[in-house]
Design a protein around this motif. Structure first.
Motif, PDB file in Angstrom:
ATOM      1  N   PHE A  60       0.852  -1.183   0.000  1.00  0.00           N
ATOM      2  CA  PHE A  60       0.000   0.000   0.000  1.00  0.00           C
ATOM      3  C   PHE A  60       0.896   1.244   0.000  1.00  0.00           C
ATOM      4  N   ASP A  61       0.959   1.954  -1.129  1.00  0.00           N
ATOM      5  CA  ASP A  61       1.806   3.147  -1.218  1.00  0.00           C
ATOM      6  C   ASP A  61       1.222   4.339  -0.463  1.00  0.00           C
ATOM      7  N   ARG A  62      -0.100   4.437  -0.425  1.00  0.00           N
ATOM      8  CA  ARG A  62      -0.742   5.546   0.296  1.00  0.00           C
ATOM      9  C   ARG A  62      -1.863   4.969   1.153  1.00  0.00           C
ATOM     10  N   LEU A  63      -1.453   4.298   2.198  1.00  0.00           N
ATOM     11  CA  LEU A  63      -2.419   3.724   3.122  1.00  0.00           C
ATOM     12  C   LEU A  63      -3.140   4.822   3.897  1.00  0.00           C
ATOM     13  N   ALA A  64      -2.412   5.912   4.136  1.00  0.00           N
ATOM     14  CA  ALA A  64      -2.966   7.029   4.912  1.00  0.00           C
ATOM     15  C   ALA A  64      -2.172   8.284   4.593  1.00  0.00           C
ATOM     16  N   GLU A  65      -2.672   9.399   5.077  1.00  0.00           N
ATOM     17  CA  GLU A  65      -1.966  10.664   4.944  1.00  0.00           C
ATOM     18  C   GLU A  65      -2.103  11.434   6.243  1.00  0.00           C
ATOM     19  N   GLY A  66      -1.187  12.361   6.450  1.00  0.00           N
ATOM     20  CA  GLY A  66      -1.242  13.123   7.685  1.00  0.00           C
ATOM     21  C   GLY A  66      -0.542  14.456   7.560  1.00  0.00           C
ATOM     22  N   SER A  67      -0.664  15.249   8.603  1.00  0.00           N
ATOM     23  CA  SER A  67      -0.062  16.583   8.591  1.00  0.00           C
ATOM     24  C   SER A  67       0.181  17.059  10.012  1.00  0.00           C
ATOM     25  N   LEU A  68       1.059  18.039  10.135  1.00  0.00           N
ATOM     26  CA  LEU A  68       1.291  18.720  11.400  1.00  0.00           C
ATOM     27  C   LEU A  68       1.353  20.207  11.136  1.00  0.00           C
ATOM     28  N   ARG A  69       0.709  20.992  11.966  1.00  0.00           N
ATOM     29  CA  ARG A  69       0.821  22.444  11.852  1.00  0.00           C
ATOM     30  C   ARG A  69       1.042  23.047  13.233  1.00  0.00           C
ATOM     31  N   PHE A  70       1.672  24.217  13.232  1.00  0.00           N
ATOM     32  CA  PHE A  70       2.013  24.924  14.471  1.00  0.00           C
ATOM     33  C   PHE A  70       1.454  26.334  14.365  1.00  0.00           C
ATOM     34  N   GLU A  71       0.734  26.772  15.400  1.00  0.00           N
ATOM     35  CA  GLU A  71       0.057  28.061  15.318  1.00  0.00           C
ATOM     36  C   GLU A  71       0.038  28.748  16.677  1.00  0.00           C
TER      37      GLU A  71
END
Length: 277
Positions: A60-71
């Motif tokens: 599975f090349d893209r089983l999931a996606e995610g992100s991080l942001r700082f604010e």
């Protein structure tokens, strides 16, 4: 599949954590020749950052996606880090569109470090009326030297525990810890460096351990090119409800946190988090 998805926020966090601290020399064949990486001087320099990653496992090349942001948070001197991940495609089908969201509210202290005020982890499954939310929340009460741990299920509080706060000067949840790490608060990041970062779990005081591998320790590992840095990280398994798999972060020649690896998940293979170009 459900157990597998629990590793995904871990991979994302580790890939993201060293983004600025990883600005090092291109070669590490002689670890003693590598200069310490420059650090961020203020959390204001991280405000507005957003990183996006693809997560893969086996075929599975893209089983999931995610992100991080700082604010910036609502009050002066306070900040918020938000880590999110969700399954895609067939993984979303088998996990009922599982989503993870981890939010840390932190405050800048007079000594230049950040300390946790509140840390909340939410696991969501399903959509619409069938949606289920499970929340774990830590609230740090420095005035009374207490830590409150709450559990909420679909809007209903089901449990609240109270613990003694033994280190009121600097307490790190996992997102605050990596924010401090990026600012160089715990020391310079270079081959051979070791960090024991004070944290907290439901069992009381805990730690997040980071080891930056030397060239000798990396010999024979085909997953990572000889350039850049490799960090080995251990996070208390209670934080993300995971097991004891080994976790690694690779920083490429362009000082990018390019790959995170959790070894032998479910005994089948590695979970990989890769930075999008």
């Amino acid at each position: 599949m459900m157990r597998l998805f629990r590793w995904m926020p871990v991979v994302l966090l580790l890939v993201i954590g060293c983004v600025v601290q990883a600005a090092v020399a291109k070669q590490i064949s002689d670890a003693r020749a590598v200069a310490p990486a420059p650090s961020i001087e203020s959390p204001d320099e991280m405000v507005g950052e957003t990183f996006s990653y693809d997560i893969s496992f086996l075929w599975f090349d893209r089983l999931a996606e995610g992100s991080l942001r700082f604010e910036e948070a609502e009050q002066d001197g306070q900040y918020r880090a938000i880590l999110e991940a969700k399954t895609l495609g067939v993984a979303a089908f088998f996990t009922r569109d599982r989503r993870e969201r981890h939010v840390s509210l932190m405050k800048l202290t007079p000594n230049g470090g950040l300390r946790s005020l509140e840390f909340e982890s939410t696991t969501s499954k399903g959509r619409g009326r069938s949606r289920e939310d499970r929340v774990r929340r830590y609230i740090f009460d420095y005035e009374n030297d207490k830590v409150y741990r709450e559990q909420v299920r679909t809007g209903k509080k089901i449990k609240r525990d109270t613990y003694e706060l033994q280190n009121r000067k600097l307490v790190n949840d996992v997102l605050t810890a990596f924010s401090n790490f990026r600012m160089g608060y715990f020391g310079a990041v270079e081959p051979g460096a070791h960090f024991d970062i004070p944290a907290f779990s439901r069992k009381g005081p805990a730690s997040i351990t980071i080891d930056v591998l030397t060239a000798e320790e990396r010999v024979g590992d085909p997953r990572f090119p000889p350039e850049g840095l490799v960090c080995r990280v251990h996070v208390d398994k209670e934080i993300f409800k995971t097991g004891d798999g080994r976790i690694y972060l690779w920083i490429d020649e362009q000082a990018r946190p390019a790959l995170g690896v959790v070894e032998k998940v479910l005994g089948l293979g590695d979970v990989r988090g890769t930075l999008r170009n």
